[in-house]
Design an enzyme around this catalytic site. Structure first.
Site, PDB file in Angstrom:
ATOM      1  CG  HIS A  58      -1.971  -0.993   1.236  1.00 33.25           C
ATOM      2  ND1 HIS A  58      -3.158  -0.801   1.903  1.00 33.25           N
ATOM      3  CD2 HIS A  58      -2.066  -2.218   0.654  1.00 33.25           C
ATOM      4  CE1 HIS A  58      -3.934  -1.852   1.736  1.00 33.25           C
ATOM      5  NE2 HIS A  58      -3.290  -2.735   0.980  1.00 33.25           N
ATOM      6  CD  GLU A  60      -2.031   4.406   2.972  1.00 34.55           C
ATOM      7  OE1 GLU A  60      -3.217   4.694   3.215  1.00 34.55           O
ATOM      8  OE2 GLU A  60      -1.697   3.525   2.154  1.00 34.55           O
TER       9      GLU A  60
END
Length: 161
Positions: A58, A60
């Site tokens: 992901h 992040e």
């Protein structure tokens, strides 16, 4: 980085630039950047799950990993994470564990958001660290709209195929 509107908006613009890098991979266009306390980018990432076959890739998580490598430690105290979409439980947890000071996000995620929409991992009082949260209604509305529009267009295009 300034917690004022200008600094927050600048961080979100950088995250949008990252999100656009997913165009050729087929990944959901989510981008994230980590800024040090002075506002310098120390980590960036965009979704790479499809590109790498890694379920944890992901935006992040990739941005946090890059920032930790850059500063040489896992604690990102004083740093800001800006992301185009509300983090999921994994990413919200990683944000807490990295001791990020501030989390800025541009679009809510009613289906998987863990910063207030579905869950609120980052503000759970049972945890020993809770970052400041700057949600879409506290950023430039045009930027919040752009974050949401990028996702809407991506999924609309996928449905047409």
């Amino acid at each position: 980085m300034s917690t004022g509107r200008t600094g927050v908006d600048a961080a979100l613009r950088l995250a949008l630039e990252e999100a656009r890098r997913t165009a050729s991979s087929g990944d959901v266009p989510v981008g994230a950047v980590v800024l040090d306390p002075d506002g310098a980018v120390i980590g960036a990432g965009h979704n790479e799950r499809e590109a790498t076959g890694d379920p944890t890739a992901h935006a992040e998580v990739l941005a946090l990993r890059a920032a930790a490598r850059r500063v040489g430690r896992w604690r990102l105290s004083g740093c800001t994470l800006a992301v185009t979409l509300e983090p999921c439980t994994m990413c919200a947890g990683a944000t807490v564990l990295a001791r990020v000071e501030r989390l800025v996000y541009g679009a809510r995620d009613a289906k998987a958001g863990a910063v207030g929409s579905l869950w609120d991992v980052v503000r759970d009082r049972r945890l020993n660290h809770r970052p400041e949260v700057i949600p879409p209604d506290l950023v430039d509305p045009r930027l919040a709209d752009e974050c949401g529009r990028l996702l809407v267009e991506f999924f609309a295009h996928r449905r047409v195929r």
